[in-house]
Design an enzyme around this catalytic site. Sequence first.
Site, short mmCIF file in Angstrom:
data_model
loop_
_atom_site.label_atom_id
_atom_site.label_comp_id
_atom_site.label_asym_id
_atom_site.label_seq_id
_atom_site.Cartn_x
_atom_site.Cartn_y
_atom_site.Cartn_z
CG ASP A 48 -21.36 -25.33 -5.76
OD1 ASP A 48 -20.78 -26.38 -5.44
OD2 ASP A 48 -20.99 -24.19 -5.37
CD GLU B 45 -15.56 -25.31 -3.22
OE1 GLU B 45 -14.45 -25.05 -2.72
OE2 GLU B 45 -15.92 -24.87 -4.33
#
Length: 461
Positions: free
Chosen positions: A100, A162
Amino acid sequence: MAAMDPDTDPDNDLQARVDALMDGLRSDLERLAAIPSIAFPGFPPEPMQEAHDLLVGLLHDAGVEHVERIDLPDTSPVIFAEIPPPTPDAPTVLLYSHYDVQPPGDESLWRSPPFTPTRIEGGLRARGIADDKSNVIAHLGMLRAFGGRPPVGVKIVFEGQEEYGSPFDDYPPTDPDRFACDAMVIADLGNLRPGTPTLTTGLRGAAEVVVEVRTLDEPRHSGEFGGAAPDALLVLLKALSTLHDVHGDVAVAGLRRDEWTGTTYTEDEFRDLAGVQDGLPLLGSGTLGERLWSGPAVTVIGLDAPTVEHAASAVVPYARAKLNLRFHPLQDPHEARAALVDHLASLKPFGVPVTVTPGDTGPGYEAATGGPAYRAARTALKEAWGTDASYVATGGSIPLVNGLAQAAPGAEVLLFGAQDSMCNLHAPNERVLFSELRATVVAMCAFVREYAADFRSGGTA
């Protein structure tokens, strides 16, 4: 790095294998970086699934047979993959990175569209290309270099949330068998500067605190009431001014600060990286390492007060600030946050009490650096970059590091990767250099080779 004479370079085969992979790795990095895999609320979930599926396919193509998906509430999927150790006496290494990315922010500040990977001199520009998709690709490069059969057992964790924060941070200790390993490489970092191999050995902890002041029922005319009516904004500013001394050092009792003995930036490098205006001093005293890594920092990250544009001639009845605290890697997070809360709560600027509300906190981390994995890593990074590795810390935090360390308490934790401090992560025009990506793949390969040999020999290799 120039190719070496095979008669004098015993590792030339490794270098050549990585060079042969680089075109494919660059192509796959462009494919991955073109996907706007943003896990923040308000962004569509489909790109997260697209990035997940691409990586699963790339893992299978690299020879990984066991790939599964970990689904936890309120988070994007985590990819977990595993290659068993090739022999009973081989160690197991856990490899971590995340797929991400941060939102692009103001796209007008980008020189090219953030999700159109664009070639620049020596590298690529795109959102998330350094943080952390280059490191995902570096892990895959190591697997490809060994044909999917590295000399160690491998566990792979590619996280999908994250950047926003995820319940996965706390998951590994609840499933320790899954994450059991002898060493782990957390590839969510990189070098102090391009071409300088760097092992990050410390992460500062983080906490947030909100301080607010309410003094009047509502705003009152500053001409009629100013000078006697307690101004909430003045009270708040008075309280905030006590957090630092005349030099700009944090003046909160109970926050740990130690000497920093590792490598750090030059002042000119730091000024350039931070974009400090010409002629202005830096805050604080002592070395940059102490100010940035082994000591505390308190930053006002938000302020609720009337804006200048819409200001009225009135005494302000209410003001609020949000503070971000960064603290020593080994200080207890609750102790550090309590020190800031207690400092603020003890104040009564102009006789007015302030209300202090503690927010989230997360621990720092300091790695032990004397074991076989660190020996192997120092050898590997020197092989990849041609010079000895430096030790640094970072003021940022990676909460999952502590979760993984709790799940595998005996494992050595290494933090290195393809980013560098000048790559503009979380900022416009993020970029990665191909030289750093290539060297990271070489380092990953050399690390597992050296670690396996050292592990089998009982540390006498």
